[in-house]
Write an enzyme that holds these catalytic residues in place. Sequence first.
Site, mmCIF file in Angstrom:
data_model
loop_
_atom_site.group_PDB
_atom_site.id
_atom_site.type_symbol
_atom_site.label_atom_id
_atom_site.label_comp_id
_atom_site.label_asym_id
_atom_site.label_seq_id
_atom_site.Cartn_x
_atom_site.Cartn_y
_atom_site.Cartn_z
ATOM 1 N N LYS A 242 -3.265 -19.366 8.721
ATOM 2 C CA LYS A 242 -2.036 -20.228 8.986
ATOM 3 C C LYS A 242 -0.816 -19.504 9.483
ATOM 4 O O LYS A 242 0.156 -20.152 9.998
ATOM 5 C CB LYS A 242 -1.536 -20.609 7.404
ATOM 6 C CG LYS A 242 -1.411 -19.613 6.652
ATOM 7 C CD LYS A 242 -1.105 -20.191 5.111
ATOM 8 C CE LYS A 242 -0.588 -19.065 4.285
ATOM 9 N NZ LYS A 242 -0.499 -19.671 2.577
ATOM 10 N N CYS B 195 -0.293 -8.150 5.368
ATOM 11 C CA CYS B 195 -0.137 -6.592 5.639
ATOM 12 C C CYS B 195 0.514 -6.169 6.911
ATOM 13 O O CYS B 195 1.527 -5.550 6.712
ATOM 14 C CB CYS B 195 -1.464 -5.944 5.506
ATOM 15 S SG CYS B 195 -1.379 -4.143 5.947
ATOM 16 N N LYS C 228 6.528 0.309 6.540
ATOM 17 C CA LYS C 228 6.722 1.664 7.054
ATOM 18 C C LYS C 228 7.470 1.899 8.096
ATOM 19 O O LYS C 228 8.030 2.908 8.334
ATOM 20 C CB LYS C 228 5.054 1.786 7.494
ATOM 21 C CG LYS C 228 4.053 1.616 6.513
ATOM 22 C CD LYS C 228 4.187 2.447 5.293
ATOM 23 C CE LYS C 228 3.588 1.954 4.096
ATOM 24 N NZ LYS C 228 3.879 0.518 3.564
ATOM 25 N N GLU D 214 11.111 -0.864 -15.569
ATOM 26 C CA GLU D 214 9.454 -0.696 -15.338
ATOM 27 C C GLU D 214 9.103 -0.876 -16.872
ATOM 28 O O GLU D 214 9.514 -0.145 -17.936
ATOM 29 C CB GLU D 214 9.168 0.572 -15.023
ATOM 30 C CG GLU D 214 7.767 0.874 -15.166
ATOM 31 C CD GLU D 214 6.655 -0.108 -14.807
ATOM 32 O OE1 GLU D 214 5.892 -0.873 -15.540
ATOM 33 O OE2 GLU D 214 6.580 -0.351 -13.536
ATOM 34 N N ARG E 91 0.599 -8.622 -7.162
ATOM 35 C CA ARG E 91 0.329 -9.808 -6.537
ATOM 36 C C ARG E 91 -1.113 -10.417 -7.065
ATOM 37 O O ARG E 91 -1.845 -9.873 -7.653
ATOM 38 C CB ARG E 91 0.021 -9.432 -5.121
ATOM 39 C CG ARG E 91 1.200 -8.736 -4.175
ATOM 40 C CD ARG E 91 0.695 -8.236 -3.016
ATOM 41 N NE ARG E 91 0.576 -9.172 -1.948
ATOM 42 C CZ ARG E 91 1.354 -10.280 -1.315
ATOM 43 N NH1 ARG E 91 2.775 -9.821 -1.645
ATOM 44 N NH2 ARG E 91 0.833 -11.056 -0.334
ATOM 45 N N ASP F 106 -7.944 -9.193 -0.978
ATOM 46 C CA ASP F 106 -7.167 -9.393 -2.155
ATOM 47 C C ASP F 106 -7.616 -10.498 -2.927
ATOM 48 O O ASP F 106 -6.997 -10.760 -4.213
ATOM 49 C CB ASP F 106 -5.941 -9.473 -1.770
ATOM 50 C CG ASP F 106 -5.128 -8.206 -1.092
ATOM 51 O OD1 ASP F 106 -5.838 -7.074 -1.255
ATOM 52 O OD2 ASP F 106 -3.886 -8.158 -0.762
ATOM 53 N N HIS G 50 -2.692 28.531 10.640
ATOM 54 C CA HIS G 50 -1.605 28.870 9.754
ATOM 55 C C HIS G 50 -0.326 28.842 10.631
ATOM 56 O O HIS G 50 -0.101 29.381 11.766
ATOM 57 C CB HIS G 50 -1.577 30.277 9.227
ATOM 58 C CG HIS G 50 -0.289 30.802 8.503
ATOM 59 N ND1 HIS G 50 0.110 30.321 7.223
ATOM 60 C CD2 HIS G 50 0.585 31.597 8.824
ATOM 61 C CE1 HIS G 50 1.018 31.059 6.775
ATOM 62 N NE2 HIS G 50 1.552 31.841 7.713
#
Length: 466
Positions: free
Chosen positions: A39, A46, A55, A203, A272, A311, A445
Site C-alpha cells: 500500500k 523500516c 539512522k 519508563e 509495536r 512483525d 592494531h
Amino acid sequence: MNNEKKKFDLIVIGAGPAGYVAALRASQLGIKNICVVEKDRPGGVCLNWGCIPSKSLIHSAETFDSRKDLEKMGVKIDITGFNFGSVYKQSRKVTDILSRGVAFLLKKNNITLIQKEFKFVSDYELESEDGEKITAEKIIIASGAVPRSIPNVDIDEDLIISSKGALSLTTLPSKVLIVGSGAIGVEFAFIWNSFGVEVHIVEIMENILPMEDEESALLIRNLFEKKGIKIFTKASIDKIEKNGNKSSVSITANDGTKIMEEYEKILIATGRKASTEALGIENTSIQLEKGFIKVNERFMTNVAGIYAIGDVINTLQLAHVGSREGELAAEYISGKKDIHAIDYNFVPKCIYCQPEVASFGFTEKQLKANNVSYRKVNFPYRINGKSVSSESTNGFVKVLYEENKKNILGAHVAGHNATEIIHELLLIKEANIAPQKAGNIIHAHPTLSEMIMESMKMIEGCAVNV
C-alpha cells in the site's frame, strides 16, 4: 470494472524487509509469476518510516554534536543559520534512494509490484478497494506492525506522535516527552538532545532499555543524564491534557511523587503491534494468537499454502529477522532441503544511540533467573588503544559463557561502533570457534575489534592488556 481474477503462483503481502526478500528469494529458487502488493512504497516501514530514516537523523545528530570537538580546537562555529528542515530532507532523500533500489530489484527479477492496499475476501483471494482481484495457491503475509499506544491516549501525530510522526518533523520542538525507553525511545532521545531539545523519558520498568543487559542500560542512563536528559523509571503517565499547541502531563514518579510538566510533543514509543486489522483476516480461516498470526516452525498458518513472516508473527520484531524469515519461507515453499532455521536466542539486537548498544543471547539477569551457571569477562573500552585515541572510551565488551569455556551464552557490547563489532562475537558463537583459537587470531592494531580478541584471551586466562 474488470472482475476477472489475476492468478499468480505466489502473492506476497507487504514489500518491507520480510516481504520483498521473500519474493526475491522465491524468484531465485525458480518460482515464477510472483506478485508483491504494497500500500505504501517498496521497502515498508523500516526503509520508509523506521530503521533507515532514523539512522539518517542519527548521523546528522552526530555531525551536529561533533561541533563541540572542533570548538575544543579553537574553531568558532556559528549555528544561527541551522535549519532542521534540511536534516529532514536528507532523511527523505535516503529513503527515496533505497526505496527505488527495492523496486529495481523486484523489476529485475520479473516480480509484479502492485502498489495498492488489498484485503482477503476468502482464504486464497484478495481484493483492492477499486475492485482488482488477485489469487494464488501460495501466499506470504508480511504486513508488518503499527505503533502501539498506551491506555486512554490517542496518537494524533500532532501533539502526541508515533515514530512516524517523529520522523516527519521538519522543525524541532523545544521540549519533548518520550514514553518508553526501548530502541526507538532511546534513539530519539539521543537525536533530539543532540540538537538542543529538552528531553524527558518516562519508563514504567526499573531500567531504561529494559530488554538489554543491566550494565549497558546503566551506562546509557548515566551518559544521558550527564547530557541533561531527565529520566523517570518505575514511573507512569496519569493524565495528558492538550492545551493549545502543548500538552500538560501528570507523571507519578517511582517514589509516588506527582509531577506536572508541559511538553510541545509527546512521543509514544511503547512498542509495536502486528498489522492485521486491515488484512480482512475475518474473511479467512487464518487463526490469530495474542494479536499475531499463528504459524508453525515453517511459518505456515493453519491454512495450507498461506505463510506469515516478520512483525506480523510472534517473533523478534527486527528487520533482519523478518528478512531471514522471508528467505526461509521461500525455501520451504520451494521444497529446498537442508534449511538452517533461526535460533531466536542468538539474533543480534542493536541500538544506535551514542554510545551504541548491541547484544545477542542471554543477559545475566535471565541466566540467574533460570539458575544457569555461567562465568563472564568484561573488557573496558578505556584501555583499548583505538578507543583512547578517538576519545570514545565509554563502554565495554562483556561475554557470558559456560564454565567449561565451550559455549558463549550471551554477549553485550556498549560503546562506539558496538553495532558493528558484535558480529565477530556472533560468528565465534555460531561457528563454534573455541575461545583459544579466536584469541589467537591476530587483529590489526589499533582497532576496536582487538577487544574481541582480548575478551577471548580473558576467557583463557592469558590476556596481557587488562
